[in-house]
Design a protein around this motif. Sequence first.
Motif, mmCIF file in Angstrom:
data_model
loop_
_atom_site.group_PDB
_atom_site.id
_atom_site.type_symbol
_atom_site.label_atom_id
_atom_site.label_comp_id
_atom_site.label_asym_id
_atom_site.label_seq_id
_atom_site.Cartn_x
_atom_site.Cartn_y
_atom_site.Cartn_z
ATOM 1 N N PHE A 27 45.635 29.139 41.569
ATOM 2 C CA PHE A 27 45.515 29.305 43.014
ATOM 3 C C PHE A 27 44.094 28.978 43.471
ATOM 4 O O PHE A 27 43.884 28.272 44.460
ATOM 5 C CB PHE A 27 45.886 30.745 43.402
ATOM 6 C CG PHE A 27 45.567 31.096 44.826
ATOM 7 C CD1 PHE A 27 46.403 30.696 45.859
ATOM 8 C CD2 PHE A 27 44.421 31.823 45.132
ATOM 9 C CE1 PHE A 27 46.100 31.017 47.187
ATOM 10 C CE2 PHE A 27 44.115 32.141 46.447
ATOM 11 C CZ PHE A 27 44.954 31.740 47.477
ATOM 12 N N LEU A 84 52.692 33.719 48.828
ATOM 13 C CA LEU A 84 51.790 33.501 47.705
ATOM 14 C C LEU A 84 51.155 34.808 47.243
ATOM 15 O O LEU A 84 50.831 34.959 46.061
ATOM 16 C CB LEU A 84 50.688 32.504 48.092
ATOM 17 C CG LEU A 84 51.010 31.021 47.938
ATOM 18 C CD1 LEU A 84 49.834 30.175 48.403
ATOM 19 C CD2 LEU A 84 51.366 30.677 46.500
ATOM 20 N N TRP A 85 50.948 35.752 48.170
ATOM 21 C CA TRP A 85 50.372 37.046 47.776
ATOM 22 C C TRP A 85 51.282 37.717 46.749
ATOM 23 O O TRP A 85 50.816 38.221 45.725
ATOM 24 C CB TRP A 85 50.195 37.941 49.006
ATOM 25 C CG TRP A 85 49.429 39.210 48.723
ATOM 26 C CD1 TRP A 85 49.898 40.336 48.077
ATOM 27 C CD2 TRP A 85 48.062 39.478 49.030
ATOM 28 N NE1 TRP A 85 48.915 41.284 47.982
ATOM 29 C CE2 TRP A 85 47.776 40.785 48.571
ATOM 30 C CE3 TRP A 85 47.060 38.753 49.681
ATOM 31 C CZ2 TRP A 85 46.520 41.380 48.726
ATOM 32 C CZ3 TRP A 85 45.815 39.342 49.836
ATOM 33 C CH2 TRP A 85 45.549 40.639 49.352
ATOM 34 N N THR A 100 43.995 31.435 53.296
ATOM 35 C CA THR A 100 45.169 30.739 52.755
ATOM 36 C C THR A 100 46.311 31.723 52.501
ATOM 37 O O THR A 100 47.479 31.420 52.777
ATOM 38 C CB THR A 100 44.787 30.006 51.453
ATOM 39 O OG1 THR A 100 43.784 29.029 51.733
ATOM 40 C CG2 THR A 100 45.995 29.327 50.828
ATOM 41 N N LEU A 101 45.986 32.907 51.986
ATOM 42 C CA LEU A 101 47.019 33.908 51.721
ATOM 43 C C LEU A 101 47.589 34.484 53.013
ATOM 44 O O LEU A 101 48.758 34.881 53.059
ATOM 45 C CB LEU A 101 46.451 35.021 50.839
ATOM 46 C CG LEU A 101 46.159 34.594 49.396
ATOM 47 C CD1 LEU A 101 45.357 35.659 48.664
ATOM 48 C CD2 LEU A 101 47.469 34.305 48.648
ATOM 49 N N VAL A 140 45.126 41.989 45.099
ATOM 50 C CA VAL A 140 46.589 41.913 45.030
ATOM 51 C C VAL A 140 47.168 43.122 44.305
ATOM 52 O O VAL A 140 48.352 43.457 44.481
ATOM 53 C CB VAL A 140 47.071 40.596 44.362
ATOM 54 C CG1 VAL A 140 46.580 39.389 45.156
ATOM 55 C CG2 VAL A 140 46.637 40.502 42.909
ATOM 56 N N SER A 187 40.213 31.586 50.382
ATOM 57 C CA SER A 187 41.376 32.060 49.620
ATOM 58 C C SER A 187 42.186 33.068 50.437
ATOM 59 O O SER A 187 43.418 33.005 50.488
ATOM 60 C CB SER A 187 40.916 32.710 48.314
ATOM 61 O OG SER A 187 40.296 31.779 47.449
ATOM 62 N N GLY A 212 49.356 42.590 51.158
ATOM 63 C CA GLY A 212 49.092 41.289 51.753
ATOM 64 C C GLY A 212 47.912 41.383 52.690
ATOM 65 O O GLY A 212 47.271 42.431 52.810
#
Length: 385
Positions: free
Chosen positions: A257, A243-244, A236-237, A348, A233, A353
């Motif tokens: 997600f 997306l963050w 990916t971020l 988050v 995950s 980020g």
Amino acid sequence: MSSVPTHSLHNPFPWYAHMRSNSPVFQDQRGVWHVFRHEDVKRVLSDHDAFSSRRGSSADPLSTSLISTDPPRHRQLRSLVTTAFTPRAIANLSPRIDAIANELIACLPEPGQALDIVELLTTPLPVIVIAELLGIPAEDRERFKLWSDAVIAGSRQAESGEAMTYSDAQREMVAYFADTIRARSAHPKDDLISALTQAKVDGESLSQMDILGFCILLLVAGNETTTNLLSNSLFTLHERPALWQTLAQDPAKIPDFIEEVLRHRSPVQHMYRRSTKQVTLSGVTIPAESHFVAWIGSANRDEAMYADPDEFVIDRRDRHLAFGHGIHFCLGAPLARLEAKQALEALVKRYQGVVIPNPDACEMVPTSLVYGFAKLPAQFLDAEP
């Protein structure tokens, strides 16, 4: 003519795509059959009449566990631990998981400083959770991860520089859990091992081998899947910084997600089965007593099932096979999802980020069985004032 892609631990997906198109049912030099398409993988995983899960030696506790048994024994064993993983039971764990995640995050280096995400967050979170469920003292948790890695990867380099093999890990786990089982039998506590020592199947108590199988399976499955889900995950971020912000602004999107991470980078890439009778898959007829590898990581990227399968789409609604299918659907799936959800919510909320300055420095878990990172050097970014 384009060259045939080879299997890569970091990026096996071009190889999967080639196999789905050209050799969807493939027999290797050892005689083992490999299946790559979603429809075939789903059948191999779920048709327990035609595809048996039994494997391994009777001296191996994992061979007597849920993952290696067929009905009716599988139903009997699964019913004993199902209550520990019901939605209500998992929801009751939420405050403790939230506390563990926040305690770990509070101990991370300051934003902008280098850290290994796997070492400081994605490994200890699930290890602590499963250790507490089993009733294992905090001082023994480090051994848990070493054993688990050895089972998954075959061998894992210990800090001493000596390799721990699967047989070494098995021997140590059996000795450790046998002592714990004896102690809980004599003096039960409020934990899962104590419950297993008192459980009965059709009026008979579980054997020590049965309980050992449960303990080892829960140890390995209880931390490896979640560690890799959470590490994947965060990678990916890093790849998709926008997306963050999406998740920070709307944490309700975090479960969606997570589901797409499970599909896109499945923590478990394949499972084994053995055919009990002649079967036909994608037009290929295969005899009974054949051995199979069902490639979940390929099934979850199948063009026949998913539009633009290599794209990460947070609001997909297509079902995936990351946790298996049928009677062997992962018992701990709700727990893995909850741990990942609560860790991501805390991250988050605190940071802006995540950045991986040198992706080449990342190390993959050294086995095609799972997809995940052994090391993930990164930096978290400070939140805006």
